[in-house]
Scaffold this active site. Structure first.
Site, PDB file in Angstrom:
ATOM      1  N   SER A   8     -46.456  -4.856 -17.404  1.00 57.28           N
ATOM      2  CA  SER A   8     -47.658  -5.159 -18.151  1.00 57.28           C
ATOM      3  C   SER A   8     -47.425  -6.186 -19.267  1.00 57.28           C
ATOM      4  CB  SER A   8     -48.225  -3.849 -18.703  1.00 57.28           C
ATOM      5  OG  SER A   8     -49.544  -4.005 -19.128  1.00 57.28           O
ATOM      6  N   ASP A  54     -43.060 -19.789 -17.342  1.00 57.01           N
ATOM      7  CA  ASP A  54     -43.903 -20.888 -16.868  1.00 57.01           C
ATOM      8  C   ASP A  54     -43.790 -22.125 -17.745  1.00 57.01           C
ATOM      9  OD1 ASP A  54     -44.770 -19.411 -14.728  1.00 57.01           O
ATOM     10  OD2 ASP A  54     -46.876 -19.327 -15.319  1.00 57.01           O
ATOM     11  N   LYS A  58     -47.318  -4.904 -12.821  1.00 57.84           N
ATOM     12  CA  LYS A  58     -48.618  -4.401 -13.274  1.00 57.84           C
ATOM     13  C   LYS A  58     -49.383  -5.545 -13.921  1.00 57.84           C
ATOM     14  CE  LYS A  58     -50.927  -1.055 -16.243  1.00 57.84           C
ATOM     15  NZ  LYS A  58     -51.597  -2.065 -17.096  1.00 57.84           N
TER      16      LYS A  58
END
Length: 446
Positions: free
Chosen positions: A301, A312, A326
């Site tokens: 999460s 990224d 999740k």
């Protein structure tokens, strides 16, 4: 991850407005909508019929409140594993966890042979100052025997209003007679961030994302930078292993601490107009120092938001094993005196537009731990994809059943992933994924 929402007042206002509107304006309902509504009411009548039959015919007199609570929870849990009903007590406990502070004594405890055992007193808390020690066995709380209580019940008794007293009866190894220690409760802050120097590297461990997390991270970055010295500092290790997640705003703030610009995460609900994007503000609190993030099968999460954002943007190298997967957002909707519901309201996406739901974050460098013999074959999680009724991945490419290691050795000397990260930062070992290469802009959409 949890998005906090105060929706009760808004719900009351909107309901009142709707009633006023309906009383003044004639409403036309299509035949299809009318049929659907009629079918829904038939199903609600069925629920009422079953409820009354249980009340009247069950072998013992049932608790009406528990029956309704179970029915509501069954409805929500049928949606996905993370939607649920919270009773008033569960809701209060959740608020304590996310707030990260409560009135209490300041001890970490476990249960042993029916007694409460002190794992460790937390530094600079009432229990620490009163002389409570690791290994102490608590036998009585205000004269009431602990034997027969669950751990949660005992913890509930030790918590309480600030400036109130409680007497602990303690058995301590090497001391013949039980000891009685009176302690005055104070505000206890759950330390979700712990940090230490690893010679020329700053090590920061985040155990959960509560309201104290960003402040703890900021303090850790500042303290370690000063102690190690900017000329000597080789970089930071951000340890998110076995971190189950927590608050969305804290995950955003932690990511922002290492970024100067760009998107951190976006959330998308059922309707297009519910999409929200969260962007970094100028100012990298780590002054651009190299960062390695440790993740494993227990990183979920909010942890995955941080790892995904820095990965990224090519700001950090992610090392370890694939994360839990999740990729959904839960909104807490209070129900007044009746507790609250935790409802999945959106998926989240990393800056490159990737949903990790039921897939997880794939590390840039995979590193497995050496497992003790007794844990071989038992230290893996199947992740979100292995949960029954999970929200499906949008593209169907899930990692169900492939397993991901979630073991962290208790002794840092045996921690292969930590050693690997330290060696990379010090240049002892080399890997093409560290430092991350490529233009940061290239990793994210315009």
């Amino acid at each position: 991850m949890i998005r906090k929402a105060t929706l009760l007042l808004a719900g009351i206002v909107m309901g009142a407005t709707a009633v006023t509107t309906l009383s003044q304006v004639p409403v036309r309902v299509s035949g299809v909508a009318n049929a659907a509504a009629s079918d829904t009411y038939r199903q609600l009548n069925l629920f009422g019929d079953v409820f009354e039959r249980v009340r009247s015919d069950y072998v013992e007199t049932p608790d009406d409140a528990k029956l309704i609570e179970s029915a509501i929870n069954g409805m929500l849990s049928s949606l996905d594993p993370h939607s649920s009903y919270m009773s008033p007590k569960s809701f209060r406990d959740m608020q304590v966890q996310t707030r990260g502070e409560f009135g209490g004594l300041g001890i970490e405890v476990t249960m042993e042979d029916g007694l409460v055992k002190v794992v460790t007193p937390i530094d600079d808390t009432p229990a620490f100052r009163a002389g409570v020690r690791a290994g102490d066995l608590i036998t009585h709380l205000d004269g009431e025997q602990v034997q027969g209580l669950t751990l949660n019940e005992a913890v509930e008794k030790m918590r309480g209003a600030v400036n109130t007293d409680i007497e602990l009866t303690i058995r301590r190894e090497g001391v013949a007679e039980p000891m009685k220690i009176s302690i005055t409760r104070d505000v206890i802050r759950i330390k979700s961030v712990r940090y230490r120097e690893e010679d020329d590297v700053g090590y920061i461990r985040i155990t959960q994302f509560n309201e104290q997390t960003f402040d703890g991270l900021k303090d850790g970055l500042e303290t370690l930078s000063k102690k190690i010295g900017k000329d000597k500092l080789k970089g930071f290790i951000l340890d998110l292993r076995n971190n189950p997640g927590g608050l969305l705003d804290q995950a955003i703030a932690v990511s922002d601490a290492f970024l100067d610009r760009g998107e951190i995460v976006s959330t998308r609900g059922r309707n297009a107009d519910e999409t929200q994007r969260y962007n970094a503000r100028a100012g990298d609190l780590s002054s651009g120092a190299p960062v390695i993030i440790l993740v494993n099968g227990g990183s979920a999460s909010a942890s995955e938001i941080v790892a995904g954002a820095l990965q990224d943007h090519r700001r950090a190298t992610v090392l370890g094993t694939r994360s839990f997967g999740k990729g959904s957002v839960q909104t807490i909707i209070p129900l007044g005196a009746n507790g609250a519901i935790r409802l999945t309201t959106a998926r989240y996406y990393t800056p490159s537009g990737t949903s990790i739901q039921a897939k997880g974050i794939t590390p840039d460098i995979e590193s497995l731990q050496e497992l003790p013999e007794e844990l071989k074959g038992k230290a893996e999680t199947t992740g979100e994809a292995g949960l029954r009724g999970h929200l499906e991945s949008e593209d169907g490419a899930e990692n169900e059943g492939s397993g991901s290691q979630a073991y962290v050795p208790p002794d840092p000397k045996d921690d292969k992933q930590l050693k690997f990260a330290l060696d990379l930062l010090r240049g002892v070992q080399a890997n093409t994924a560290f430092p991350p290469i490529g233009d940061k802009k290239a990793a994210v959409p315009n």
